[in-house]
Scaffold this active site. Structure first.
Site, PDB file in Angstrom:
ATOM      1  CB  THR A  10      -0.874   0.175   1.144  1.00  0.00           C
ATOM      2  OG1 THR A  10      -1.816  -1.181   1.180  1.00  0.00           O
ATOM      3  CG2 THR A  10      -1.878   1.182   1.271  1.00  0.00           C
ATOM      4  CG  LEU A  11       1.186   3.635   2.684  1.00  0.00           C
ATOM      5  CD1 LEU A  11       0.958   3.806   4.111  1.00  0.00           C
ATOM      6  CD2 LEU A  11       0.563   4.604   1.921  1.00  0.00           C
ATOM      7  CE  LYS A  13       5.858   1.014   4.528  1.00  0.00           C
ATOM      8  NZ  LYS A  13       4.913   0.555   3.859  1.00  0.00           N
ATOM      9  CD  GLU A  71       7.836  -7.695   3.427  1.00  0.00           C
ATOM     10  OE1 GLU A  71       7.790  -8.105   2.729  1.00  0.00           O
ATOM     11  OE2 GLU A  71       6.900  -6.963   3.971  1.00  0.00           O
ATOM     12  N   GLY A 122      -4.397  -4.044   7.447  1.00  0.00           N
ATOM     13  CA  GLY A 122      -4.694  -2.565   7.090  1.00  0.00           C
ATOM     14  C   GLY A 122      -5.658  -2.606   5.769  1.00  0.00           C
ATOM     15  N   GLY A 123      -5.150  -3.501   4.977  1.00  0.00           N
ATOM     16  CA  GLY A 123      -5.912  -3.531   3.548  1.00  0.00           C
ATOM     17  C   GLY A 123      -7.437  -4.001   3.778  1.00  0.00           C
ATOM     18  CB  ILE A 125      -8.777  -0.875   7.857  1.00  0.00           C
ATOM     19  CG1 ILE A 125      -8.414  -1.799   9.109  1.00  0.00           C
ATOM     20  CG2 ILE A 125      -9.361   0.351   8.259  1.00  0.00           C
ATOM     21  CD1 ILE A 125      -6.959  -1.314  10.286  1.00  0.00           C
TER      22      ILE A 125
HETATM   23  P1  ATP Z   1       2.667  -4.900   3.462  1.00  0.00           P
HETATM   24  O1  ATP Z   1       3.927  -4.680   4.190  1.00  0.00           O
HETATM   25  O2  ATP Z   1       1.533  -6.019   3.706  1.00  0.00           O
HETATM   26  O3  ATP Z   1       3.104  -5.140   1.880  1.00  0.00           O
HETATM   27  P2  ATP Z   1       2.532  -1.969   3.411  1.00  0.00           P
HETATM   28  O4  ATP Z   1       4.095  -2.085   3.796  1.00  0.00           O
HETATM   29  O5  ATP Z   1       2.398  -1.194   2.053  1.00  0.00           O
HETATM   30  O6  ATP Z   1       2.045  -3.595   3.164  1.00  0.00           O
HETATM   31  P3  ATP Z   1       1.829  -0.588   5.780  1.00  0.00           P
HETATM   32  O7  ATP Z   1       2.338   0.731   5.016  1.00  0.00           O
HETATM   33  O8  ATP Z   1       2.662  -0.968   7.080  1.00  0.00           O
HETATM   34  O9  ATP Z   1       1.764  -1.690   4.587  1.00  0.00           O
HETATM   35  O10 ATP Z   1       0.442  -0.115   6.073  1.00  0.00           O
HETATM   36  C1  ATP Z   1      -0.522  -0.024   5.294  1.00  0.00           C
HETATM   37  C2  ATP Z   1      -1.815   0.229   5.986  1.00  0.00           C
HETATM   38  O11 ATP Z   1      -1.812   1.451   6.478  1.00  0.00           O
HETATM   39  C3  ATP Z   1      -3.257   0.482   4.888  1.00  0.00           C
HETATM   40  O12 ATP Z   1      -3.804  -0.637   4.663  1.00  0.00           O
HETATM   41  C4  ATP Z   1      -3.898   1.469   5.619  1.00  0.00           C
HETATM   42  O13 ATP Z   1      -4.818   0.776   6.755  1.00  0.00           O
HETATM   43  C5  ATP Z   1      -3.032   2.109   6.638  1.00  0.00           C
HETATM   44  N1  ATP Z   1      -2.718   3.354   6.124  1.00  0.00           N
HETATM   45  C6  ATP Z   1      -2.018   4.464   6.791  1.00  0.00           C
HETATM   46  N2  ATP Z   1      -1.838   5.491   6.236  1.00  0.00           N
HETATM   47  C7  ATP Z   1      -2.378   5.549   5.071  1.00  0.00           C
HETATM   48  C8  ATP Z   1      -2.454   6.384   3.893  1.00  0.00           C
HETATM   49  N3  ATP Z   1      -1.977   7.637   3.964  1.00  0.00           N
HETATM   50  N4  ATP Z   1      -3.204   5.822   2.729  1.00  0.00           N
HETATM   51  C9  ATP Z   1      -3.611   4.345   2.867  1.00  0.00           C
HETATM   52  N5  ATP Z   1      -3.368   3.648   3.785  1.00  0.00           N
HETATM   53  C10 ATP Z   1      -2.865   4.008   4.872  1.00  0.00           C
HETATM   54 MG    MG Z   2       5.153  -3.705   4.983  1.00  0.00          MG
END
Ligand code: ATP
Ligand code: MG
Length: 266
Positions: A10-11, A13, A71, A122-123, A125
């Site tokens: 989703t994000l 970082k 990861e 989080g997905g 949610i």
């Molecule tokens: P994964 O580790 O499963 O591949 P990820 O590293 O992208 O995914 P995180 O960034 O830790 O996951 O968390 C994603 C979750 O954080 C989203 O599903 C949502 O619930 C929440 N979230 C927080 N801020 C945001 C944002 N600005 N936009 C979308 N989701 C957000």
């Molecule tokens: Mg992650």
């Protein structure tokens, strides 16, 4: 200087380390091109390490030398750094990363084992909130959820044992979304959102406390962007973890663990 980039589902970082202090940043994974442009404009001369499910994809768009870091190794490395920054010395603990999905690890000294995970994260949610209310912006979802009452949607043990003494705490959820009045009076959007987040929180904390009991540890460190500005999730998770005899730990910038660990990879 060096940079760790955790390209998740989703994000994306970023943890950029100049002279020992980290600068953090995130981009939606749907805007990978923007994130790549940011790297190209800002990170000239940096050692770049990539991690996360979309790191290979990100790396192929990046016109710069980089390394790929696994990861879970990156996340565990990053969490050790953040714990030491907080002055917490903990040899053995459960790490629960609530990202798009949820991954649970037992971290012990320099080792870690993945003890499990769940697709509830989080997905869930984001997806269930959208399906139930039409809302799609994270901040709007978590802010509205704060005003919600789960009692209008979820069935508690107390509802079932009405009028008698229940064998377990009355306020525990007996059935998520199982309230008997469902259908009679349509639940408000904020109630539905609070219940979605409640269900995710109860699921990830239940799995984590079971893992803690199995590993004979008392602390669960919860990370992932799902906790960002999300007091409803934090409260449910901390409350249930405590109720089951363990302690929930939240770390500042915990959602950047993967990026920090990647930056520190050698
Ligand atoms: P994964 O580790 O499963 O591949 P990820 O590293 O992208 O995914 P995180 O960034 O830790 O996951 O968390 C994603 C979750 O954080 C989203 O599903 C949502 O619930 C929440 N979230 C927080 N801020 C945001 C944002 N600005 N936009 C979308 N989701 C957000
Ligand atoms: Mg992650």
């Amino acid at each position: 200087f060096n940079a760790g980039i955790d390209a998740g589902g989703t994000l994306i970082k970023f943890a950029v380390n100049r002279n020992g202090t980290y600068e953090f940043r995130k981009f939606p994974a749907s805007q990978m091109d923007k994130a790549v442009s940011w790297v190209n404009a800002r990170l000239d001369g940096a050692d770049i390490n990539l991690t996360g499910g979309r790191s290979a994809n990100f790396g192929s768009l990046l016109g710069k030398p980089h390394r790929l870091v696994p990861e879970f190794d990156a996340t565990c490395q990053g969490i050790r750094y953040l714990l030491s920054e907080e002055g917490i010395s903990e040899d053995s603990f459960i790490l629960c990363n609530v990202g798009t999905g949820t991954s649970i690890h037992h971290v012990k000294k320099d080792q870690y084992t993945r003890v499990g995970g769940t697709g509830v994260g989080g997905g869930t949610i984001m997806g269930l909130s959208y399906l139930l209310t039409g809302m799609q912006h994270y901040e709007e979802i978590v802010e509205s959820a704060k005003r919600g009452k789960r009692d209008n949607v979820d069935l508690t043990v107390g509802h079932i044992y009405e009028g008698s003494v229940p064998p377990i705490a009355a306020e525990l959820t007996a059935s998520n979304f199982g309230h008997p009045n469902l259908g009679n009076s349509p639940a408000k959007k904020e109630d539905l959102l609070a219940s979605v987040i409640g269900m995710v929180g109860e699921t990830v904390s239940t799995a984590s406390v079971l893992a803690a009991a199995e590993a004979r540890v008392s602390r669960v460190v919860y990370i992932g962007s799902s906790f960002v500005q999300n007091e409803v999730l934090r409260d449910v998770v901390a409350g249930y973890t405590k109720f089951r005899g363990a302690e929930a730990v939240y770390l500042p910038n915990g959602e950047f663990s993967g990026a920090i660990g990647a930056a520190r990879w050698s």
